[in-house]
Motif scaffolding. Structure first.
Motif, PDB file in Angstrom:
ATOM      1  N   GLY A   1       0.853  -1.269  -0.032  1.00 49.23           N
ATOM      2  CA  GLY A   1      -0.127  -0.072  -0.029  1.00 49.23           C
ATOM      3  C   GLY A   1       0.796   1.536  -0.023  1.00 49.23           C
ATOM      4  O   GLY A   1       0.401   2.297   0.123  1.00 49.23           O
ATOM      5  N   ASP A   2       2.202   1.152  -0.019  1.00 49.68           N
ATOM      6  CA  ASP A   2       2.942   2.387   0.057  1.00 49.68           C
ATOM      7  C   ASP A   2       3.110   2.962  -1.368  1.00 49.68           C
ATOM      8  O   ASP A   2       3.282   2.165  -2.325  1.00 49.68           O
ATOM      9  N   GLY A   3       3.310   4.189  -1.272  1.00 47.74           N
ATOM     10  CA  GLY A   3       3.190   4.981  -2.641  1.00 47.74           C
ATOM     11  C   GLY A   3       2.035   5.194  -3.465  1.00 47.74           C
ATOM     12  O   GLY A   3       0.852   4.703  -3.227  1.00 47.74           O
ATOM     13  N   ASP A   4       2.172   5.771  -4.571  1.00 46.16           N
ATOM     14  CA  ASP A   4       1.090   6.044  -5.540  1.00 46.16           C
ATOM     15  C   ASP A   4       0.547   4.871  -6.312  1.00 46.16           C
ATOM     16  O   ASP A   4       1.681   3.935  -6.472  1.00 46.16           O
ATOM     17  N   SER A   5      -0.371   4.749  -7.083  1.00 46.39           N
ATOM     18  CA  SER A   5      -0.979   3.591  -7.662  1.00 46.39           C
ATOM     19  C   SER A   5       0.130   3.409  -8.749  1.00 46.39           C
ATOM     20  O   SER A   5       0.232   2.197  -9.254  1.00 46.39           O
ATOM     21  N   ARG A   6       0.606   4.366  -9.369  1.00 45.78           N
ATOM     22  CA  ARG A   6       1.667   4.207 -10.780  1.00 45.78           C
ATOM     23  C   ARG A   6       2.702   3.376 -10.144  1.00 45.78           C
ATOM     24  O   ARG A   6       3.198   2.636 -10.821  1.00 45.78           O
ATOM     25  N   THR A   7       3.284   3.939  -8.964  1.00 46.66           N
ATOM     26  CA  THR A   7       4.703   3.475  -8.499  1.00 46.66           C
ATOM     27  C   THR A   7       4.196   1.937  -7.905  1.00 46.66           C
ATOM     28  O   THR A   7       5.051   0.903  -8.145  1.00 46.66           O
ATOM     29  N   ARG A   8       3.295   1.998  -7.248  1.00 50.98           N
ATOM     30  CA  ARG A   8       2.833   0.521  -6.713  1.00 50.98           C
ATOM     31  C   ARG A   8       2.536  -0.515  -7.824  1.00 50.98           C
ATOM     32  O   ARG A   8       3.261  -1.653  -7.925  1.00 50.98           O
ATOM     33  N   LEU A   9       1.929  -0.081  -8.927  1.00 50.88           N
ATOM     34  CA  LEU A   9       1.577  -1.041 -10.076  1.00 50.88           C
ATOM     35  C   LEU A   9       2.918  -1.275 -10.564  1.00 50.88           C
ATOM     36  O   LEU A   9       3.336  -2.622 -10.977  1.00 50.88           O
ATOM     37  N   ALA A  10       3.659  -0.505 -10.754  1.00 48.60           N
ATOM     38  CA  ALA A  10       5.172  -0.795 -11.479  1.00 48.60           C
ATOM     39  C   ALA A  10       6.033  -1.861 -10.818  1.00 48.60           C
ATOM     40  O   ALA A  10       6.726  -2.714 -11.372  1.00 48.60           O
ATOM     41  N   VAL A  11       6.072  -1.422  -9.381  1.00 48.60           N
ATOM     42  CA  VAL A  11       6.900  -2.375  -8.273  1.00 48.60           C
ATOM     43  C   VAL A  11       6.194  -3.807  -8.652  1.00 48.60           C
ATOM     44  O   VAL A  11       6.987  -4.770  -8.681  1.00 48.60           O
ATOM     45  N   ALA A  12       4.989  -4.184  -8.650  1.00 45.13           N
ATOM     46  CA  ALA A  12       4.337  -5.293  -8.612  1.00 45.13           C
ATOM     47  C   ALA A  12       4.415  -6.229  -9.943  1.00 45.13           C
ATOM     48  O   ALA A  12       4.836  -7.361  -9.969  1.00 45.13           O
ATOM     49  N   LEU A  13       4.397  -5.343 -11.016  1.00 41.44           N
ATOM     50  CA  LEU A  13       4.743  -5.867 -12.358  1.00 41.44           C
ATOM     51  C   LEU A  13       6.197  -6.255 -12.288  1.00 41.44           C
ATOM     52  O   LEU A  13       6.680  -7.350 -13.003  1.00 41.44           O
TER      53      LEU A  13
ATOM     54  N   SER B   1      -6.634  -0.061 -14.766  1.00 39.60           N
ATOM     55  CA  SER B   1      -6.727   0.141 -16.272  1.00 39.60           C
ATOM     56  C   SER B   1      -6.173   1.488 -16.695  1.00 39.60           C
ATOM     57  O   SER B   1      -5.321   1.731 -17.456  1.00 39.60           O
ATOM     58  N   THR B   2      -6.418   2.602 -15.847  1.00 42.05           N
ATOM     59  CA  THR B   2      -6.003   3.851 -16.245  1.00 42.05           C
ATOM     60  C   THR B   2      -4.529   3.991 -16.061  1.00 42.05           C
ATOM     61  O   THR B   2      -3.881   4.588 -16.754  1.00 42.05           O
ATOM     62  N   THR B   3      -3.942   3.360 -14.861  1.00 37.84           N
ATOM     63  CA  THR B   3      -2.536   3.366 -14.640  1.00 37.84           C
ATOM     64  C   THR B   3      -1.726   2.634 -15.668  1.00 37.84           C
ATOM     65  O   THR B   3      -0.720   3.137 -16.036  1.00 37.84           O
ATOM     66  N   LEU B   4      -2.448   1.659 -16.145  1.00 37.30           N
ATOM     67  CA  LEU B   4      -1.599   0.778 -17.275  1.00 37.30           C
ATOM     68  C   LEU B   4      -1.590   1.455 -18.401  1.00 37.30           C
ATOM     69  O   LEU B   4      -0.604   1.660 -19.055  1.00 37.30           O
ATOM     70  N   GLN B   5      -2.742   2.323 -18.836  1.00 40.76           N
ATOM     71  CA  GLN B   5      -2.623   3.270 -20.217  1.00 40.76           C
ATOM     72  C   GLN B   5      -1.587   4.547 -19.938  1.00 40.76           C
ATOM     73  O   GLN B   5      -0.867   4.805 -20.790  1.00 40.76           O
ATOM     74  N   SER B   6      -1.480   4.734 -18.350  1.00 43.27           N
ATOM     75  CA  SER B   6      -0.264   5.965 -18.326  1.00 43.27           C
ATOM     76  C   SER B   6       1.099   5.389 -18.516  1.00 43.27           C
ATOM     77  O   SER B   6       1.840   6.199 -18.712  1.00 43.27           O
ATOM     78  N   LEU B   7       1.353   4.316 -18.209  1.00 43.14           N
ATOM     79  CA  LEU B   7       2.698   3.519 -18.637  1.00 43.14           C
ATOM     80  C   LEU B   7       3.060   3.393 -19.853  1.00 43.14           C
ATOM     81  O   LEU B   7       4.362   3.387 -20.130  1.00 43.14           O
TER      82      LEU B   7
ATOM     83  N   THR C   1       1.234  -3.732 -21.798  1.00 45.45           N
ATOM     84  CA  THR C   1       0.049  -3.780 -22.613  1.00 45.45           C
ATOM     85  C   THR C   1      -1.020  -4.700 -21.741  1.00 45.45           C
ATOM     86  O   THR C   1      -0.395  -5.844 -21.299  1.00 45.45           O
ATOM     87  N   ALA C   2      -2.262  -4.493 -21.657  1.00 43.89           N
ATOM     88  CA  ALA C   2      -3.060  -5.351 -20.988  1.00 43.89           C
ATOM     89  C   ALA C   2      -3.871  -6.224 -21.945  1.00 43.89           C
ATOM     90  O   ALA C   2      -4.399  -5.698 -22.695  1.00 43.89           O
ATOM     91  N   GLU C   3      -3.776  -7.518 -21.939  1.00 47.33           N
ATOM     92  CA  GLU C   3      -4.624  -8.541 -22.841  1.00 47.33           C
ATOM     93  C   GLU C   3      -5.706  -8.866 -21.838  1.00 47.33           C
ATOM     94  O   GLU C   3      -5.977  -8.445 -20.766  1.00 47.33           O
ATOM     95  N   ARG C   4      -6.856  -9.634 -22.434  1.00 45.73           N
ATOM     96  CA  ARG C   4      -8.008  -9.859 -21.654  1.00 45.73           C
ATOM     97  C   ARG C   4      -7.499 -10.799 -20.411  1.00 45.73           C
ATOM     98  O   ARG C   4      -8.204 -10.570 -19.376  1.00 45.73           O
ATOM     99  N   LYS C   5      -6.646 -11.754 -20.295  1.00 46.09           N
ATOM    100  CA  LYS C   5      -6.214 -12.599 -19.273  1.00 46.09           C
ATOM    101  C   LYS C   5      -4.844 -12.638 -18.884  1.00 46.09           C
ATOM    102  O   LYS C   5      -4.310 -13.248 -18.201  1.00 46.09           O
ATOM    103  N   SER C   6      -4.122 -11.394 -19.479  1.00 46.77           N
ATOM    104  CA  SER C   6      -2.622 -11.260 -19.072  1.00 46.77           C
ATOM    105  C   SER C   6      -2.164 -10.078 -19.060  1.00 46.77           C
ATOM    106  O   SER C   6      -2.870  -9.050 -19.789  1.00 46.77           O
ATOM    107  N   ILE C   7      -1.040  -9.988 -18.557  1.00 48.03           N
ATOM    108  CA  ILE C   7      -0.548  -8.264 -18.737  1.00 48.03           C
ATOM    109  C   ILE C   7       0.871  -8.656 -19.641  1.00 48.03           C
ATOM    110  O   ILE C   7       1.741  -9.635 -19.029  1.00 48.03           O
TER     111      ILE C   7
END
Length: 226
Positions: free
Chosen positions: A144-156, A193-199, A205-211
């Protein structure tokens, strides 16, 4: 793909193999029966009794739980060098509190409850297992630390590192959905979805069942900037 996958804070956390060493880890793997799973297979079911643990030899799994109100919560992602299902084996309740699903091709060693507990006692690993559980908890709270863009990047980055520890020649595809990531990060699916687009599509890219992660170096820059 630019750059490797490794870097500080860009893995799925400290694994049990790292804590006990390669020799002891290999001995634990040898205690079980080898099995392979395809992406999408459910390896363990919430509510089942803890009759065995799974020693992850390769691949990535998703750990999730259905809450009392029906909401699904993604608790963690785990990769090679770790174990799943040990809590229901160690604790007196013996009921699995979460399900485990493969999100890539996985190789596991199925170790029975008796074999695992005997191995723990023989090598005096009780304290090590407690520390490993505590570290997992701290890792989960740091999501939960950081903004959504950073957190998503770290997770990926962590997922990519676990899926391809040697570094892929091109793109990395991980079988997680935007909903999986939303449940893991504690945000809405629309936010993911919005954050992925911002990256940017050149990065991910986001597919239907995968990233699909297309530029590790760019993703790492975004994570480090946060």
């Amino acid at each position: 793909m630019n750059g490797g996958l490794h870097g500080p804070g860009r893995t799925l956390g400290v694994t049990l193999e790292q804590m006990i060493g390669e020799s002891l880890w290999n001995a634990l793997v040898a205690k079980g029966r080898p099995r392979e799973h395809r992406s999408g297979d459910v390896l363990l079911w919430q509510g089942d009794r803890g009759t065995h643990v799974l020693v992850l030899c390769g691949g990535v799994v998703k750990v999730s739980r259905v809450e009392r109100d029906g909401r699904v919560r993604v608790l963690a992602f785990r990769g090679g060098g770790d174990v799943v299902g040990e809590a229901a084996v160690i604790e007196e309740d013996e009921t699995r509190l979460a399900s485990v699903e493969a999100i890539s091709h996985c190789r596991v060693s199925v170790v029975s409850k008796r074999e695992f507990l005997d191995f723990r006692d023989l090598h005096e690993l009780t304290e090590t297992l407690h520390r490993h559980t505590a570290m997992r908890w701290r890792e989960a709270t740091r999501v939960g630390d950081g903004d959504s863009r950073t957190r998503l990047a770290v997770a990926l980055l962590a997922l990519a590192s676990a899926a391809c520890p040697e570094g892929p020649p091109t793109a990395v595809e991980v079988a997680v959905t935007r909903l999986d990531l939303a449940q893991y990060l504690g945000v809405s699916r629309n936010t993911v979805s919005t954050t992925l687009q911002s990256l940017g599509e050149r990065t991910v890219t986001a597919e239907r069942k995968s990233i699909v992660i297309r530029d590790i170096a760019a993703l790492r820059s975004i994570a480090d900037a946060g």
